[in-house]
Design an enzyme around this catalytic site. Structure first.
Site, PDB file in Angstrom:
ATOM      1  N   HIS A   1       0.824  -1.216   0.000  1.00 40.73           N
ATOM      2  CA  HIS A   1       0.000   0.000   0.000  1.00 40.73           C
ATOM      3  C   HIS A   1       0.850   1.255   0.000  1.00 40.73           C
ATOM      4  CE1 HIS A   1      -1.952  -3.336   2.219  1.00 40.73           C
ATOM      5  NE2 HIS A   1      -2.918  -3.096   1.352  1.00 40.73           N
TER       6      HIS A   1
HETATM    7 FE1  FES Z   1       0.179  -1.896   3.732  1.00 37.45          FE
HETATM    8 FE2  FES Z   1       2.826  -2.177   3.898  1.00 37.45          FE
HETATM    9  S1  FES Z   1       1.724  -0.452   3.265  1.00 37.45           S
HETATM   10  S2  FES Z   1       1.308  -3.649   4.317  1.00 37.45           S
END
Ligand code: FES
Length: 143
Positions: free
Chosen positions: A107
């Site tokens: 993410h």
């Molecule tokens: Fe979501 Fe690393 S940014 S698991």
């Protein structure tokens, strides 16, 4: 045995390696003067969520600006504090902003070379630092 000894003699400045300790990936990086300078840049520090690592996440002897026992080596638990993916190393100089930090592909969380998370990342905490003891100049014990 819950400790792990690691030989650092093959690690060149600006490189990182990953070892397994207690089922966790552990990132070990050897820092260049440029990487250390980047960690202390006020403009960079202003982008961090917990620049002084007040939310713990490291042993006492790594509670300092470089979050490690020795400034020239960083040792971090390589598990993103958002949902547990394994971030990848951004080799210094490989991109304009790459100063040896880590990027989580899941993410988009970004951590600097000291494992400090960016304010705008979904990950809430800096990467944890495991207990580290230097047995010699090029050998450490984790745990
Ligand atoms: Fe979501 Fe690393 S940014 S698991």
């Amino acid at each position: 045995d819950r400790t792990l000894e690691v030989d650092l003699s093959s690690l060149a400045p600006g490189q990182d390696m990953t070892v397994q300790w207690q089922d966790w990936p552990i990132f070990i990086q050897r820092r260049t003067p440029q990487m250390l300078a980047a960690l202390q840049t006020p403009g960079h520090i202003a982008t961090l969520r917990d620049a002084d690592s007040k939310m713990l996440q490291q042993p006492k002897d790594a509670t300092n600006w470089h979050r490690s026992v020795r400034a020239d080596y960083g040792v971090l638990v390589g598990i993103c504090t958002h949902l547990g993916c394994v971030p990848s190393f951004e080799k210094p100089g490989s991109a304009p902003e790459a100063e040896g930090g880590y990027f989580c592909p899941c993410h988009g969380s970004h951590f600097d070379a000291a494992g400090r998370v960016a304010q705008r990342a979904p990950a809430p905490y800096n990467l944890p630092v495991p207990p580290v003891t230097f047995l010699s100049d090029t050998k450490i014990r984790i745990g």
